[in-house]
Each structure stands twice: as structure tokens, then as C-alpha cells.
Design a protein around this motif. Structure first.
Motif, PDB file in Angstrom:
ATOM      1  N   UNK A 495       0.798  -1.223   0.000  1.00 43.13           N
ATOM      2  CA  UNK A 495       0.000   0.000   0.000  1.00 43.13           C
ATOM      3  C   UNK A 495       0.834   1.279   0.000  1.00 43.13           C
ATOM      4  N   UNK A 496       1.804   1.341   0.894  1.00 39.22           N
ATOM      5  CA  UNK A 496       2.578   2.585   1.013  1.00 39.22           C
ATOM      6  C   UNK A 496       3.432   2.829  -0.238  1.00 39.22           C
ATOM      7  N   UNK A 497       3.986   1.758  -0.779  1.00 41.47           N
ATOM      8  CA  UNK A 497       4.826   1.921  -1.973  1.00 41.47           C
ATOM      9  C   UNK A 497       3.970   2.237  -3.199  1.00 41.47           C
ATOM     10  N   UNK A 498       2.783   1.665  -3.214  1.00 35.65           N
ATOM     11  CA  UNK A 498       1.840   1.989  -4.287  1.00 35.65           C
ATOM     12  C   UNK A 498       1.525   3.476  -4.273  1.00 35.65           C
ATOM     13  N   UNK A 499       1.230   3.993  -3.101  1.00 39.31           N
ATOM     14  CA  UNK A 499       0.906   5.422  -2.989  1.00 39.31           C
ATOM     15  C   UNK A 499       2.070   6.269  -3.487  1.00 39.31           C
ATOM     16  N   UNK A 500       3.287   5.889  -3.111  1.00 42.35           N
ATOM     17  CA  UNK A 500       4.451   6.652  -3.565  1.00 42.35           C
ATOM     18  C   UNK A 500       4.610   6.529  -5.081  1.00 42.35           C
ATOM     19  N   UNK A 501       4.311   5.359  -5.609  1.00 39.98           N
ATOM     20  CA  UNK A 501       4.486   5.129  -7.047  1.00 39.98           C
ATOM     21  C   UNK A 501       3.549   6.001  -7.888  1.00 39.98           C
ATOM     22  N   UNK A 502       2.305   6.135  -7.473  1.00 38.09           N
ATOM     23  CA  UNK A 502       1.369   6.919  -8.302  1.00 38.09           C
ATOM     24  C   UNK A 502       1.327   8.380  -7.888  1.00 38.09           C
ATOM     25  N   UNK A 503       1.768   8.704  -6.685  1.00 34.81           N
ATOM     26  CA  UNK A 503       1.830  10.107  -6.271  1.00 34.81           C
ATOM     27  C   UNK A 503       0.571  10.555  -5.536  1.00 34.81           C
ATOM     28  N   UNK A 504       0.725  11.631  -4.762  1.00 35.15           N
ATOM     29  CA  UNK A 504      -0.364  12.094  -3.898  1.00 35.15           C
ATOM     30  C   UNK A 504      -1.634  12.453  -4.662  1.00 35.15           C
ATOM     31  N   UNK A 505      -1.448  13.105  -5.816  1.00 36.88           N
ATOM     32  CA  UNK A 505      -2.608  13.572  -6.557  1.00 36.88           C
ATOM     33  C   UNK A 505      -3.437  12.390  -7.074  1.00 36.88           C
ATOM     34  N   UNK A 506      -2.739  11.341  -7.502  1.00 35.69           N
ATOM     35  CA  UNK A 506      -3.452  10.156  -7.997  1.00 35.69           C
ATOM     36  C   UNK A 506      -4.096   9.396  -6.837  1.00 35.69           C
ATOM     37  N   UNK A 507      -3.441   9.372  -5.696  1.00 33.42           N
ATOM     38  CA  UNK A 507      -4.046   8.732  -4.517  1.00 33.42           C
ATOM     39  C   UNK A 507      -5.329   9.469  -4.135  1.00 33.42           C
ATOM     40  N   UNK A 508      -5.251  10.792  -4.110  1.00 35.37           N
ATOM     41  CA  UNK A 508      -6.453  11.595  -3.820  1.00 35.37           C
ATOM     42  C   UNK A 508      -7.562  11.316  -4.826  1.00 35.37           C
ATOM     43  N   UNK A 509      -7.157  11.151  -6.078  1.00 35.63           N
ATOM     44  CA  UNK A 509      -8.138  10.875  -7.129  1.00 35.63           C
ATOM     45  C   UNK A 509      -8.844   9.547  -6.865  1.00 35.63           C
ATOM     46  N   UNK A 510      -8.060   8.520  -6.506  1.00 37.52           N
ATOM     47  CA  UNK A 510      -8.675   7.225  -6.202  1.00 37.52           C
ATOM     48  C   UNK A 510      -9.604   7.330  -4.998  1.00 37.52           C
ATOM     49  N   UNK A 511      -9.180   8.122  -4.024  1.00 39.92           N
ATOM     50  CA  UNK A 511     -10.061   8.318  -2.857  1.00 39.92           C
ATOM     51  C   UNK A 511     -11.371   8.988  -3.267  1.00 39.92           C
ATOM     52  N   UNK A 512     -11.267   9.948  -4.181  1.00 41.51           N
ATOM     53  CA  UNK A 512     -12.480  10.637  -4.636  1.00 41.51           C
ATOM     54  C   UNK A 512     -13.394   9.667  -5.388  1.00 41.51           C
ATOM     55  N   UNK A 513     -12.789   8.807  -6.215  1.00 41.80           N
ATOM     56  CA  UNK A 513     -13.580   7.799  -6.936  1.00 41.80           C
ATOM     57  C   UNK A 513     -14.261   6.874  -5.935  1.00 41.80           C
ATOM     58  N   UNK A 514     -13.490   6.433  -4.949  1.00 40.76           N
ATOM     59  CA  UNK A 514     -14.049   5.531  -3.937  1.00 40.76           C
ATOM     60  C   UNK A 514     -15.173   6.225  -3.165  1.00 40.76           C
TER      61      UNK A 514
END
Lengths: 530, 530
Positions: A495-514
Motif C-alpha cells: 500500500x505505502x509503496x503503491x501510494x508513492x508510485x502513483x503520487x499524492x494527486x493520484x491517490x487523492x483521485x482514487x479516494x475521490x472515486x471511492x
């Protein structure tokens, strides 16, 4: 057939409860070969663990509700028989098959178990379950074959139920002209193969988890199989899918390809149950191969072998199966076989028609790149043992050793560095000794996967040791430019490495989709996105 | 080379302003062949339009701001020279190249024109532009080659600027080992081809818009090229991309393939500038082919031809170029050529090494399915005229006829029905007479594209007639199970059918994604999602 074993093992209701402390039922346990046991005893300090605790004695924080309101609502929606609350069944669904999962199952110290295992039979029933759970704020962990090795079934620290897809297990439709099939998510892979074979088709998707994994799990985790070099990854095969979300059902995939907006199939593939529950997929199928042929080749070095397989991946002929072991894996694999001439082993195979013609063309390429043919014996060995590794992990645990796998993918130009840095990082993190084996098993025009197996002594706190080595390997993958996972998925472990791999903005985007699809946040909380 | 023509035409700053009333500069206009003109005069009532109005006389609702605040902020961010406000330049960026766009350009009745054409040079400058426009609530229309034929450049009914990507026009990196190249979004396709050729590589992406389209446009619209059967669609080629959004920059694509969560590349590919501005892509490239070979085959019927190309698509050998015309397209294509033996024409081609060996294998398959070889002449004809169609659309307009294209993709089992129903629907909608031609030009294992060309008389209100026929065709595509677009994109013309195709829940999901990335709603409002 394996299918019967599989179904009785996986339907969550059998008597084979102890099977969940191992990969597959106890009856299928494989002993460690003597030669391997001897080798390990020479290089590692083996510390056999205590025997596994029976499921009935498992301890866990169950966080029971004070009343049965939610369970009664679920019973009303899908039938009382399909809301299971017996403790062994709940315990069996309380984790996956990662090494920490196995260690916890063996020690009887599961952290948490679900309040119930619910088994809806239709997409509409899945939507009902999600609706009820949203209203009562009860989390839902979708469960297919239960084979996640990355903490993808880690139970959340909130009241939750497991949504077992075992009753969504049909072949819905076959379109022989278009060569597509619609399969329900809970269908175990061997059963899917049987059903498709009746129509003369194969999916060609054979990951190591094949005997127990399900179609929905393949989709939700972007699974990649041993023959994916030829048949493609599972996400390549999916042409359409149905997803049940707390807001309703989404169906996407109207044609093989489209320019109609973003490809929403690719948003749900790999979403690991956090955005919805995939209830069926339509997949591209192929005719059953009339011929199969697997053979071995030897290269002086992993570098030479990489050049050769890159040449095949980029200029053809494309193999169906391709697995290039590095020097250490080749050496360990040869232990006890009498083969011991060093170098690196390539297992390469073709499935289809006229495979010998293709094999001959490939042979010319491999020879031109320094390969030496070893004949069909290494291919037969590979085929015979293709599903063994997870059973051997259990045998290693029984013998007092600890085995884990780490995998990634990278562009060809980065692959040698990824190989070296990950190896070095793991060895550094395990100063008491470890064996680190690696192979390439999925090739693309622009790069390839890299799969490491680590064997070490478990030490006094195996889970702590696991965390240390896992973190070191993951850091090295990220630093060297690989993706954190090529085919196991993210789960909790990545999980943590995934977040670093896609970056904060993409993580936020996935959270918004969820948040949009799952406003109550009940779907697999804690999985995929931090 | 065409590249120079292209660049001077497309940089938005040349003197060739009248070129924007046609496909390409006026100097490249192609006359309608006499034989075609005669045929048309026999079947249609031709009504030549008045001459095109010069750009300076164009009328439009400009919705000027009362002051220059936003333009001054943009000038401060990217340099005053790169904020263009001359009226001809703005008028030239006020539409794309759809048939209604061309009709409006010719009549001088553009609906709206942007306040300015801004030309940032870096991803950071694009982010600045988006930030400023978000703050001032000014919409942004990203503009690459300006070749959209589906209203993808329709100006919104709010104050807006056009974001011309022409200065992001570099080849950033080539990785010869991994066979990838990083290209900036504003790079015109012919220039990208030149730059890659210097490294011995080709992209193999050659849509009909090739001479004027840009790399970013290919990505934002999921473009598919004439050789996509061999090289893959543009979305297949993209391994990584950078997107500038009002919230910042997202970079995705760490490896050729990954199991790390949803594939976010696929959310931005096809997003048509509504979720962000793609500023660069990393794409898979291939060595320049050493040989090319295109040839023709004849089949008795479209049905026979479909069987044959399906066989090749499913069992190989895979062609690079494959175009099967139906009976009407074959007949029209043969007009004036002396060929008139009916049936259906297949143009098939290979690019690479040893193409004649592959062609021979394919010949056996085609013969076995009723094909009769026509030699290389039809292949040469196709190659020579492969970019002609949009020029001929202008020639048809000059001659008083009206040409439009409609395209879709469907699974093989549905393709014959899609072909028949769409044809019938268009003919029904144009009772004053029309020619409806069709071909398959992109094949997959599970299905294929279908591309219709419609030629009719424009009538007293050509745009109204266009709407009627377009709606009838789109309804028929939806009813027969095709996707609303296989390679032109959604734009404004396909928006309603796109929404119906993916369903309300998916439309809401896209809106949520857009709202998250673009809270002010400035990115291409009105495009893609209703």
C-alpha cells in the motif's frame, strides 16, 4: 479432476477447516525434497515452529454487534442459509494466504474475524448486501478463492462481513464467433477451464494460484499467469465487466476496443474490491491448443538470457510460456537433479498449432544469442511442478524455514539494475543468511517482470523479520524504477509503496472515486489506498 | 517533406488563414475525379454552396471580458508573445474539422471564438494556465492539430481561451533497449515520425488525420490508425503519460504492465481534455520496417470477406494493414478504374521483415475462404490515396455534395447486423438519396471496427440534415450493439449516445472524477460528458 477437490475446499462450508492453515487441503501437502532439506540445513538455521492451532481455538477480536439487526437484514435479503456465522467458517475467511497470514493462522492468533460470511447468488443480491452494509456501516471484504498473498484479505479494524462470491459460479454465455465468454466472478479457475473446454475453448490463464483462485479475483487483482506471455494478462483478456457498487451496478465494455471516453474497465480491474464487487466478466477465449511443447535452454549468464528473451519479446516469435531463472535459482532448481553445469535455465513453451515450426524459428534466435538447447526434460519438469511453490512454502515452514516472494516489472533498460538492487537489499536486510532466487516469467516488448523468492530462517519474531525484509525489497524496487507489483496486487503489504508510485494527486483521485461509489466507505477499507 | 507544410499550417500563426475552411492548406486541395463527379450528378441533386467567407469577416459571439485581467495574468505566466489575441488566429482555433465545423467556417458563422490562444511551453506552464483560468473561471479548450471530426473542439458558451500545445513539440527521450520514446503532446505526427526515424524507430500510428494531428490528440481521443491491426491502437502503445490538471501534475506508467491498482493511464487516455491536459506520453516504438507490401483481394460478398478477415484476426497471420470494403464502397472505389467485377475489395498489407513469407501464409488462408488475389495494384492505389478522403470531402462540398463518416466497433457476432442496421437507418433518414459505403479497417480477436461514409445532397439546411442523419446512424449503432465510436472520439457529436452506452452511474462517476481534478469546471466544458 482437481475441480472437485477445489470446490469442496473452497466453498467455505466443508469440513476441511484445517486446510486454511496451509495452501490447499492438508491432503495435498507436499514434502520438501530431501536434497532441498539438506541444502537448507547447510546454509540456514532451521527453527521448526509449534504445530498449528485448530480453528476452533483461534483467538481474534470479533467486535460482535450488540444485536443481530444487520445479520437479520442480510438474512432477509439473501436467505438465512447464506449468512454463515459459525466460528470456524468465519475464522477461515479471516485472512488470505500471505506469509504473515499463514503464520497467524498457524499460531491461532488471527487479529480479527468477520461477523458473518455472506453468500449472495446474483449481482442484485450483491447490491442488496452492499446497500444493507452501507446503512449499518458494516465493512465488506469480497472473497473469491482466498488466495491473496499480499494482505488483500486483511480484515479491517471495524465491524465487517466477508462477501463470499462462491455462489456466483456459472458460465453465463459463450460467443463462439467472437470468441468471448461471460464468466461469473466466484467461478474457480479449474471449473472455468472445464466449462470452457466443453465448448472447445481455453482462457489460457494459469497463475500459480490456479487450483484455488477465482475469475473475479483474477480481475480484481490484475492477475498474470504462467502463460501470459502468450495469452496475455488477465486484464488484457477482459472485454466487459459488471461491477456491483453501493450506488448500483455498472456495466462497461461494449466492443473489443472503443474511443468512447476513458476505458472504465481499467478503473475496476485492479481495484481489489475497494470500488465495487466485480460480479462477472466477459473475456476473450481461444481454441484449446492442439499441441503443447515446453523445452529447456541454458545460457552462460542471466545477462545473456535476458538479451535472448528480449529479442524474442521484441521481434518474435512470441512464446506462450517463458521463464528465465537467474544463476541462483538455476542452481537451487538443479539441486539433487545431477545437473550442475551452472549458467541460467530458460524454460520456454508453445501452445497452439504447428508449435514445432515456431519452436524451430525460436531455436535459431536463442542459439544466436548464446543459448544451448537442453531438450524437453526441463520443460516437463517445469510443467509437472508448476503449481508446487506455495505447497513447498508450507513444507519449508514445517521444516523451520521461511519463504516469501517479491515481484515487480520494469522496462528492459532498468531490469538488470532492479535485479541487482533488490537482491542486494534483501540480503542486507537478512544478515543471518538468506537465499535469494529470481526469474523473469512475463515478457513484453518494452520490459518484463522479475520474481524473487527469498528463503531464510524465521528467527524469534518471523513477522517482524518478514516486515523488515519486505520493506527493504520494496524500497529497492521503487528506487530502481520498478513497479511495486506486477501480478500479486497491492493489498495491505504494498500500500505505502503503491501510494508513492502513483503520487499524492493520484491517490487523492482514487479516494475521490471511492468516495463517490462507496460513500459509507464500507468496501475493503484499508486495502489498496492508505 | 510534408512536415514543413504541416508545421507552418498548424502552428496557428502563419498567413494561411483560409486553410482553416478546408482540410489542410488550400494549396493541397484535391479535385474530385471526373468519374466521381459524373456518378454523383447521376444519383444526387448537387447544390454548390456560396464561396467561403474570409476569416476577417467571420461573425461570432466573442463574449469579451470587460477588462484584460485574465489575459494579463496569462501574459505574466507564459510571456506576452504567447497569448495571441488577433481575431483571425482566434477564429482559426474556434472549431475543429467536423462537417458542421467546416460548414460554419465556410459560411463565416462561427458560433463563438476564444478570447485568446495561449501557447505554454512546458507542463509547469500548462499547470499555471489552468490555475489562472480556474481562478478567473475562464474555460480552457486544449488544441493540438485541430483535426477533431466529432465536435471535440466545440467552443463552450462561456468565456474561454484555447490552449494551443504547439510549443510542446519535442522528442524528450528514446530508450532504444526498451523500445520506448517520450514525445511531447503538441508534436505533429509527421514530425514525430521524422524524429523517431533518426533513431531507426517508427510509431506505426497513421490515422487519416496523420498529416495534421498531434501526439497529444492521439492520446486524448484514443486514436486508431490505418496500421493499427499490426501496430495496435494508440492507447495500446502508451506506457506512461503526464497530465497537467488544475490541481497539479499526475504521472502514471511505471512499467509495461502492473498489478498496482487501477490502470490510471486508461482514465486519461480518451478523456478529451476534460480531466486534464496530456503534456507528454511515453510510447512503445518499433524498428522502421525494412519491407512493406500491400496487395488486393476480391471476395464475392462482404459476408465472405468478413469470414476471411476474422480468421486472420483470430488465428493469424496478423496483418499490419487490413481494409475490407463492402459491396457499395468497392463499386464506388472502382468507378473510372475499369475494374467492375463486383464483390468486395480487401486491401491487406504487411510491414516489417520477411513480409513476403507472411503474405504467402495469409494468401493460403484468404484463398481457402474464397478470396481471389488481385496483386499489388489495389495496395498501391490505397497507399497512394490513403490520406485523400478528408480533402475529397472538401471537393464534394465544393461540388455541392455532402460527405460524412460514421464509425463504430462491435463483436464479430454482431458485426453483420450493425452493418445492415446502420446502413438502413442512414438511407431511411436521407429520403432524397444517399450513397452509404462501409469498410472494416481494424480487427481484433473478438471483433472489428466498421466505418461508414455517407454522401448526399446538402439540402436547404445542411447542418439540420446532418443532425438528422447522424442521430439516425447513432441510434442504429446503439440498438445493434456497437460502441458509439471506435476511433474518432466522443466530442459533442456522440455525447448523448456515449452517456447511454456507459449508463447513468458511470456518467456520474466521470463527473465526480472531473469535479475532483477540475473543481472550477474549466476543462473543455460540454465535451465528452453531457
Amino acid at each position: 479432476m482437481t475441480a472437485n477437490v477445489t470446490l469442496s475446499h473452497m466453498d467455505g462450508d466443508g469440513e476441511d477447516a484445517t486446510g486454511r492453515t496451509r495452501w490447499g487441503p492438508a491432503s495435498r501437502a507436499k514434502p520438501l525434497p530431501d536434497s532441498a532439506a539438506k541444502l537448507l540445513a547447510q546454509v540456514l538455521e532451521l527453527t521448526p515452529p509449534p504445530p498449528a492451532v485448530p480453528p476452533a481455538d483461534v483467538t481474534a477480536d470479533t467486535r460482535e454487534h450488540d444485536d443481530d439487526t444487520v445479520l437479520n437484514a442480510l438474512r432477509a435479503a439473501i436467505g438465512a442459509d447464506h449468512v454463515r456465522t459459525s466460528r470456524p467458517i468465519r475464522a477461515r475467511h479471516a485472512a488470505g494466504m500471505s506469509t504473515p497470514d499463514l503464520l497467524r493462522r498457524r499460531s491461532g492468533e488471527l487479529r480479527r474475524i468477520p461477523q458473518a460470511v455472506v453468500r449472495p447468488a446474483t449481482t442484485a443480491e450483491v447490491v442488496s448486501v452492499l446497500d444493507i452494509c452501507s446503512r449499518f456501516q458494516v465493512a465488506v471484504v469480497p472473497f473469491g478463492g482466498g488466495t491473496s498473498v499480499v494482505g488483500g484479505l486483511a480484515p479491517p479494524a471495524v465491524p465487517h462481513v466477508t462477501l463470499d462470491l462462491g455462489r456466483l459460479n456459472g458460465l453465463v454465455a459463450v460467443d463462439a464467433i467472437s470468441r468471448t465468454a461471460t464468466l461469473q466472478a466466484g467461478l474457480p479457475a479449474p471449473r472455468a477451464a472445464e466449462l470452457l473446454a466443453e465448448h472447445g475453448f481455453t482462457l489460457g490463464h494459469v497463475p500459480q494460484s490456479y487450483e484455488y483462485a477465482t475469475i473475479g479475483g483474477f480481475a480484481a487483482t490484475r492477475s498474470s499467469g504462467q502463460a501470459s506471455t502468450g495469452y496475455g494478462r488477465f486484464d488484457d483478456m477482459v472485454t466487459a465487466l459488471t461491477v456491483a457498487t453501493p450506488r448500483g451496478t455498472i456495466q462497461v465494455g461494449r466492443a473489443p476496443a472503443s474511443a468512447a471516453g476513458p476505458d472504465l474497465r481499467q478503473l475496476f480491474l485492479g481495484s481489489e474490491g475497494t470500488l465495487g464487487v466485480i460480479t462477472d466478466v466477459t473475456v476473450r477465449v481461444r481454441p484449446m491448443p492442439t499441441q503443447t511443447h515446453y523445452e529447456g535452454w541454458r545460457f552462460d549468464s542471466f545477462t545473456d538470457g535476458l538479451h535472448a528473451v528480449r529479442k524474442l519479446a521484441q521481434d518474435g516469435p512470441r512464446a506462450t510460456v517463458l521463464r528465465l531463472s537467474d544463476e541462483v535459482e538455476t542452481m537451487i532448481g538443479a539441486t539433487g537433479s545431477g545437473r550442475s553445469d551452472g549458467g541460467c535455465l530458460l524454460v520456454i513453451g508453445w501452445e497452439g498449432e504447428h508449435v514445432h515450426v515456431v519452436a524451430e524459428t525460436a531455436a535459431a534466435v536463442l542459439s544466436a544469442h548464446g543459448g544451448r538447447p537442453l531438450g524437453v526434460e526441463p520443460g516437463q519438469q517445469w510443467e509437472q511442478h508448476r503449481f508446487d511453490a506455495p505447497y513447498l512454502r508450507d513444507a519449508l515452514l514445517d521444516a523451520g524455514a521461511f519463504a516469501e516472494t517479491v515481484e515487480t516489472a520494469a522496462y528492459w533498460s532498468r531490469l538488470p539494475e532492479v535485479h541487482e538492487r533488490v537482491r542486494a537489499a534483501i540480503l542486507d536486510a537478512l544478515p543471518h543468511g538468506a537465499l535469494v532466487l529470481a526469474h523473469v516469467s512475463h515478457v513484453y516488448e518494452t520490459g518484463a517482470s522479475l520474481y524473487f523468492t527469498v528463503i531464510c530462517s524465521p528467527g524469534p519474531d518471523p513477522i517482524d523479520r518478514w516486515h523488515t525484509a519486505k520493506a527493504a525489497a520494496s524500497d529497492a524496487i521503487a528506487a530502481a524504477g520498478g513497479t511495486i507489483t506486477h501480478h500479486h496486487g497491492v493489498g495491505t503489504d504494498h500500500r505505502d509503496w503503491y501510494a508513492a508510485e502513483i503520487g499524492d494527486l493520484a491517490v487523492d483521485l482514487l479516494r475521490a472515486v471511492k468516495h463517490h461509489l462507496d460513500p459509507a466507505g464500507i468496501l475493503n477499507p484499508g486495502i489498496l489506498v492508505p
